[in-house]
Each structure stands twice: as structure tokens, then as C-alpha cells.
Design a protein around this motif. Structure first.
Motif, PDB file in Angstrom:
ATOM      1  N   SER A  83       0.847  -1.197   0.000  1.00 53.38           N
ATOM      2  CA  SER A  83       0.000   0.000   0.000  1.00 53.38           C
ATOM      3  C   SER A  83       0.878   1.242   0.000  1.00 53.38           C
ATOM      4  O   SER A  83       2.102   1.157   0.079  1.00 53.38           O
ATOM      5  N   ASN A  85       0.678   5.744   1.114  1.00 58.58           N
ATOM      6  CA  ASN A  85      -0.032   6.844   1.774  1.00 58.58           C
ATOM      7  C   ASN A  85      -0.520   7.838   0.732  1.00 58.58           C
ATOM      8  O   ASN A  85       0.117   8.022  -0.307  1.00 58.58           O
ATOM      9  N   SER A  86      -1.590   8.530   1.039  1.00 60.78           N
ATOM     10  CA  SER A  86      -2.188   9.468   0.077  1.00 60.78           C
ATOM     11  C   SER A  86      -1.327  10.691  -0.194  1.00 60.78           C
ATOM     12  O   SER A  86      -1.481  11.348  -1.219  1.00 60.78           O
ATOM     13  N   ASP A  87      -0.399  11.020   0.697  1.00 60.82           N
ATOM     14  CA  ASP A  87       0.413  12.217   0.489  1.00 60.82           C
ATOM     15  C   ASP A  87       1.718  11.943  -0.268  1.00 60.82           C
ATOM     16  O   ASP A  87       2.491  12.851  -0.532  1.00 60.82           O
ATOM     17  N   GLU A  88       1.940  10.703  -0.681  1.00 57.02           N
ATOM     18  CA  GLU A  88       3.139  10.345  -1.442  1.00 57.02           C
ATOM     19  C   GLU A  88       3.032  10.849  -2.880  1.00 57.02           C
ATOM     20  O   GLU A  88       1.942  10.911  -3.437  1.00 57.02           O
ATOM     21  N   VAL A 107      -4.570   2.659  -1.027  1.00 57.27           N
ATOM     22  CA  VAL A 107      -4.054   3.847  -0.353  1.00 57.27           C
ATOM     23  C   VAL A 107      -4.533   3.772   1.094  1.00 57.27           C
ATOM     24  O   VAL A 107      -5.743   3.729   1.345  1.00 57.27           O
ATOM     25  N   ASP A 109      -4.096   5.400   4.965  1.00 54.31           N
ATOM     26  CA  ASP A 109      -3.622   6.441   5.872  1.00 54.31           C
ATOM     27  C   ASP A 109      -4.018   6.061   7.288  1.00 54.31           C
ATOM     28  O   ASP A 109      -5.193   5.800   7.558  1.00 54.31           O
ATOM     29  N   ASN A 110      -3.051   6.021   8.180  1.00 55.65           N
ATOM     30  CA  ASN A 110      -3.303   5.709   9.597  1.00 55.65           C
ATOM     31  C   ASN A 110      -4.098   4.422   9.762  1.00 55.65           C
ATOM     32  O   ASN A 110      -5.035   4.348  10.561  1.00 55.65           O
TER      33      ASN A 110
END
Length: 153
Positions: A83, A85-88, A107, A109-110
């Protein structure tokens, strides 16, 4: 137009993702995918993502290996789950897809599934990019993802 160097996963990912419990049957998962018109579902155990089932898993594992459609979907899922992260940056996704030989990337996150990015999403990004970004993304990302499918390699 987008800037290929600053585009993140959040900018291109599909936000609606279907997740299923690991105990549902292969047949139930296939019906859910058909109804939702999606090519993958995320497999969950104890509210945590543990795997993914793609349309390719059905052709390779169910058909080619004769798994029963009454088996739990956990039997055919791909695991471990890779997977991002969305900010990559989108380039990181393309590199991971290439390195792992996958075309669908959840994706997370946390610990929560927030979307999915696919090879098609990356290709679609090219359609709205300026020429310089398009060349840059193609040579860095798209060429890597599709390298195994090229007749020129």
C-alpha cells in the motif's frame, strides 16, 4: 493541467473502495465486484486490511487452480498487502507497482483504507499534463509499470 512533479496519490486515487471480510466466499466477492463494477476489493480481518483480490486473482487462482467458489476469499487474496499513503508523490506509486509487479495499489492512511490507485489512473494523469510533465512522467512512471508488457523489451 497538473504538475507531474507535485501530483500526489490523493490527486489521482479513486476514493470509493470496496472492502470485504476475509470470511466471505469467493463467489460473494465476485458478485460484489460485478455489482460495483470494480476490478478489486480489499480484504479485511479485524477491521485491518490484510490483502487484495483483483479480477486477475479470479482467472489465475480460481480458474487455473480450480479453487471452489465456496472457499473463503482469503484463500485467493494477494498478501502481503502492498500500500501507499495518500500524500506520497505519484512517482512512488509507479515505482512500487513496477517493483512488485502490481497494477492496483491500495491507499492507506493511519491504518484506514482511503482509496486505491491503479496503473490506469497514472496513465489518465498523462492526458491532463503539460508536454514536459507528460514526457517526464512517461519515462519515469508509465514506462516502468508497463515494461513487462512491451514488445520492445
Amino acid at each position: 493541467m497538473t504538475n507531474g512533479k507535485t501530483t500526489t496519490i490523493a490527486d489521482v486515487m479513486t476514493k470509493s473502495v470496496i472492502s470485504v471480510d476475509a470470511s466471505i466466499t469467493v463467489n460473494e466477492a465476485a458478485k460484489m465486484m460485478e455489482d460495483a463494477k470494480v476490478g478489486a476489493v480489499i480484504v479485511m480481518e479485524n477491521n485491518s486490511p490484510v490483502g487484495i483480490v483483483t479480477d486477475r486473482d479470479f482467472s489465475v487462482k480460481v480458474v487455473a487452480h480450480a479453487y471452489q467458489i465456496t472457499e473463503p476469499v482469503k484463500q485467493i487474496m494477494s498478501s502481503p498487502l502492498f500500500s501507499i499513503n495518500s500524500d506520497e508523490p505519484i512517482r512512488i506509486a509507479a515505482d512500487l507497482m513496477h517493483d512488485r509487479g502490481i497494477r492496483k495499489l491500495p491507499v492507506i492512511d493511519n491504518g484506514k483504507v482511503v482509496g486505491i490507485v491503479t496503473a490506469t489512473d497514472i496513465v489518465n494523469l498523462l492526458a491532463v499534463s503539460v508536454e514536459e510533465d507528460m514526457r517526464d512522467m512517461y519515462f519515469h512512471s508509465v514506462a516502468k509499470i508497463y515494461t513487462n508488457y512491451s514488445p520492445y523489451n
